[in-house]
Design a protein around this motif. Sequence first.
Motif, PDB file in Angstrom:
ATOM      1  N   HIS A  81       6.019  -5.844   0.069  1.00  0.00           N
ATOM      2  CA  HIS A  81       5.858  -5.056  -1.156  1.00  0.00           C
ATOM      3  C   HIS A  81       4.433  -4.492  -1.259  1.00  0.00           C
ATOM      4  O   HIS A  81       3.466  -5.260  -1.332  1.00  0.00           O
ATOM      5  N   GLY A  82       4.340  -3.182  -1.245  1.00  0.00           N
ATOM      6  CA  GLY A  82       3.050  -2.526  -1.409  1.00  0.00           C
ATOM      7  C   GLY A  82       2.289  -2.263  -0.129  1.00  0.00           C
ATOM      8  O   GLY A  82       1.269  -1.574  -0.137  1.00  0.00           O
ATOM      9  N   ARG A  83       2.765  -2.797   0.982  1.00  0.00           N
ATOM     10  CA  ARG A  83       1.948  -2.774   2.207  1.00  0.00           C
ATOM     11  C   ARG A  83       2.392  -1.742   3.234  1.00  0.00           C
ATOM     12  O   ARG A  83       1.981  -1.800   4.396  1.00  0.00           O
ATOM     13  N   ALA A  84       3.234  -0.814   2.842  1.00  0.00           N
ATOM     14  CA  ALA A  84       3.706   0.184   3.811  1.00  0.00           C
ATOM     15  C   ALA A  84       2.533   0.993   4.370  1.00  0.00           C
ATOM     16  O   ALA A  84       2.468   1.253   5.580  1.00  0.00           O
ATOM     17  N   ILE A  85       1.603   1.397   3.505  1.00  0.00           N
ATOM     18  CA  ILE A  85       0.515   2.277   3.967  1.00  0.00           C
ATOM     19  C   ILE A  85      -0.407   1.571   4.973  1.00  0.00           C
ATOM     20  O   ILE A  85      -0.671   2.142   6.034  1.00  0.00           O
ATOM     21  N   PRO A  86      -0.881   0.362   4.713  1.00  0.00           N
ATOM     22  CA  PRO A  86      -1.718  -0.260   5.756  1.00  0.00           C
ATOM     23  C   PRO A  86      -0.954  -0.560   7.046  1.00  0.00           C
ATOM     24  O   PRO A  86      -1.525  -0.480   8.142  1.00  0.00           O
ATOM     25  N   PHE A  87       0.324  -0.908   6.952  1.00  0.00           N
ATOM     26  CA  PHE A  87       1.131  -1.106   8.164  1.00  0.00           C
ATOM     27  C   PHE A  87       1.193   0.210   8.934  1.00  0.00           C
ATOM     28  O   PHE A  87       0.972   0.261  10.141  1.00  0.00           O
ATOM     29  N   ALA A  88       1.463   1.299   8.198  1.00  0.00           N
ATOM     30  CA  ALA A  88       1.557   2.620   8.817  1.00  0.00           C
ATOM     31  C   ALA A  88       0.223   3.033   9.442  1.00  0.00           C
ATOM     32  O   ALA A  88       0.184   3.687  10.492  1.00  0.00           O
ATOM     33  N   THR A  89      -0.863   2.623   8.800  1.00  0.00           N
ATOM     34  CA  THR A  89      -2.201   2.931   9.319  1.00  0.00           C
ATOM     35  C   THR A  89      -2.392   2.307  10.705  1.00  0.00           C
ATOM     36  O   THR A  89      -2.867   2.965  11.638  1.00  0.00           O
ATOM     37  N   GLY A  90      -2.016   1.047  10.842  1.00  0.00           N
ATOM     38  CA  GLY A  90      -2.137   0.382  12.145  1.00  0.00           C
ATOM     39  C   GLY A  90      -1.241   1.020  13.189  1.00  0.00           C
ATOM     40  O   GLY A  90      -1.646   1.224  14.343  1.00  0.00           O
ATOM     41  N   LEU A  91      -0.028   1.351  12.777  1.00  0.00           N
ATOM     42  CA  LEU A  91       0.938   1.981  13.690  1.00  0.00           C
ATOM     43  C   LEU A  91       0.378   3.302  14.217  1.00  0.00           C
ATOM     44  O   LEU A  91       0.405   3.582  15.424  1.00  0.00           O
ATOM     45  N   LYS A  92      -0.151   4.106  13.314  1.00  0.00           N
ATOM     46  CA  LYS A  92      -0.679   5.425  13.685  1.00  0.00           C
ATOM     47  C   LYS A  92      -1.922   5.299  14.558  1.00  0.00           C
ATOM     48  O   LYS A  92      -2.066   6.006  15.567  1.00  0.00           O
ATOM     49  N   LEU A  93      -2.822   4.379  14.176  1.00  0.00           N
ATOM     50  CA  LEU A  93      -4.073   4.246  14.938  1.00  0.00           C
ATOM     51  C   LEU A  93      -3.815   3.759  16.354  1.00  0.00           C
ATOM     52  O   LEU A  93      -4.523   4.131  17.281  1.00  0.00           O
ATOM     53  N   ALA A  94      -2.811   2.894  16.512  1.00  0.00           N
ATOM     54  CA  ALA A  94      -2.549   2.329  17.834  1.00  0.00           C
ATOM     55  C   ALA A  94      -1.720   3.261  18.700  1.00  0.00           C
ATOM     56  O   ALA A  94      -1.644   3.076  19.918  1.00  0.00           O
ATOM     57  N   ASN A  95      -1.066   4.240  18.102  1.00  0.00           N
ATOM     58  CA  ASN A  95      -0.381   5.279  18.891  1.00  0.00           C
ATOM     59  C   ASN A  95      -0.467   6.591  18.122  1.00  0.00           C
ATOM     60  O   ASN A  95       0.374   6.891  17.277  1.00  0.00           O
ATOM     61  N   THR A  96      -1.493   7.359  18.421  1.00  0.00           N
ATOM     62  CA  THR A  96      -1.764   8.567  17.632  1.00  0.00           C
ATOM     63  C   THR A  96      -0.739   9.670  17.896  1.00  0.00           C
ATOM     64  O   THR A  96      -0.735  10.681  17.194  1.00  0.00           O
ATOM     65  N   ASP A  97       0.145   9.485  18.889  1.00  0.00           N
ATOM     66  CA  ASP A  97       1.210  10.473  19.130  1.00  0.00           C
ATOM     67  C   ASP A  97       2.332  10.376  18.099  1.00  0.00           C
ATOM     68  O   ASP A  97       3.163  11.274  17.992  1.00  0.00           O
TER      69      ASP A  97
END
Lengths: 280, 381
Positions: A81-97
């Motif tokens: 709950h509430g943590r979609a954005i930081p999870f998404a941040t890690g996902l994006k940073l680790a694979n910028t494609d």
Amino acid sequence: MAKKNKKAELQPAHPLDDLIRTDRIPHIWCQGCGIGTVFSACLIGMKHSGLELNKFAMVSGIGCSGRAAGYVNVDSFHTTHGRAIPFATGLKLANTDLNVIVFSGDGDLFAIGGNHFIHAARRNMDLTVICVNNLTYGMTGGQVAATTPHMARSTTTPSGNPENPFNLPLLAFASGATYVARWTMLHARDLAESIQVALLKKGFSFIEVLSPCPINYGRRNKEKALDTLNMYQEKTIIKNGADPSELDIDFDKGVILGKFIDVDKPTHIENYDKIYRTRE
Amino acid sequence: MKPAVLTGEYFMTGDVACAEGAMAAGCLFFGGYPITPATEIAEHMSGRLPDVGGTYIQMEDEIAAIASVLGASWAGVKSMTATSGPGFSLMMENLGLGICTETPCVIVNVQRGGPSTGLPTMGAQSDMMQARWGSHGDYEIIVMSPSSCQEIFYQTITAFNLSEAYRIPVVIMTDEIIGHMSEKVIIPRAKEIQTVSRVKPKGKKENFKPFKPGPNGVAPMPAAGEGYNVHVTGLTHDEKGYPAMAVEAQEEMMKRLIGKVRNNLDDIIKTEGYLLEDAEIVIVSYGVSARTSFAAVGEARAMGIKAGLLRLITIWPFPEEQIKELAEKVKGFITVEINLGQIHREVQRCVGYRTPAYLVGHHGGTVITPDQVLSVLKEAF
């Protein structure tokens, strides 16, 4: 299996079926709920963007809108709950494609997750955040939210909401978002186009979508499902480029929709690469 | 690009050795948030990671830090964070998400005195039970504790290896004393370091089941963007990853989550024995307190007391069988730890009432001295 194929032949697939986990239908959303329409607009935006579908990922938090990640047929993450954005941040940073979409509700993104929202916008993290704003906590039965209008009734404000709601586009703008828009789910075509533009735009994009919750919000506020849709049609004004400070939601005065912010700033990833990956 | 393995001999702190161990293990993502006494790990990673092709980000709080770590792991990258007590408390919810979604990652807790803000600059070992049970629900977790700067270097590599092999968050429970102490650390050549990476799926991508276990109880794990269209949720889910709100689904998932640890105890649990062969009194300890205990055993032996040391390298899963076996042949146990009896109670649980078990504990803020251990040893036995 053979039976299913035969049925498929008789009934041509819906044009968005390839983006839906059809084995998870029926969905959980109530009759009269607007989330499905927002979800469809998101899928259309994804398709029309021309981006490679395999490179999309959707991240959701908790709540009715948070279930979107469970229905989209791309890599999808239904987080806490509430943590979609930081999870998404890690996902994006680790694979910028990857093209990372955050699809969640107002309670998830702006109450429990509010801190993550402002910081991702400040960083200009390359994410597209779609907030379905139904003015309440629908899944838990209609409690007051950070977006509930003043004096509106909810199960936890039985005599009316003593607090005032956020102006979400203003918050997004003040935090540094480079694309900010607001639509209602009734403006499905404008919404899909807006999502398409946001997906193709680098940096932090935010789209607020007003959407009815007749069961848990409308019922307590003398607002039937069709009443809400009528308001969306009659009490809204499209005013692109409107000043974010005039975007408070007040249907008595009229609610402003449109694209408010569309600017270019270096993204976090561009800055990080420039500063950290080119040094000796 | 600079080498991830800085082969050579150094004089470095435990925190820096931990960071170097992480990079030697192949870590390429660190989601951080400053907190004493763990900040130096984040600082070191922020400078080194971009040079080895990785990414550092300082998030807005520890909740976001661990969320970013889980996200990065699903992008296929070895990921970690480091914190201390208050931050560890904030990470508990997403630690559960990591357990439930079988997401490999490493979390370091450089322990300080608690509760609450406690003693930020002074060591303790009082989060040991939080590491085991801090997130809600039943689960198994792997937790390790290093006793030296050299050991934290290797243990961080082992933590990544276990986390990748079992698709599980692994926690390193060190303490302010090891974290801030400088010691000689030898970093071997890269080819001498064994690293493990998660098993990737093979075969058709359609209808892939990211939670269907292989022979060792662990499912191969694809990364986002590889075309498997996985769905990952913290809800109880089936092997496909789809939510399944049913008693049967809960039982099946829980058996999988717990089984992959409980059925591989021999591979996971590591301890070190010192003079245990003829020991009559066994001191059980870990982390910095194992160094106290090592000295105490030496002094006890000099006085003619047959003491030995069982040093726990893995804390959870607990080396239950080993302690039960020792209980059959020794006169008693003493657990030495900088808390008021967290692992001591585990030892008591394992030995039952057959063998006396004592605690040499401390409220936190300093190390326990060998004399404190010796006085209990002499008094009790």
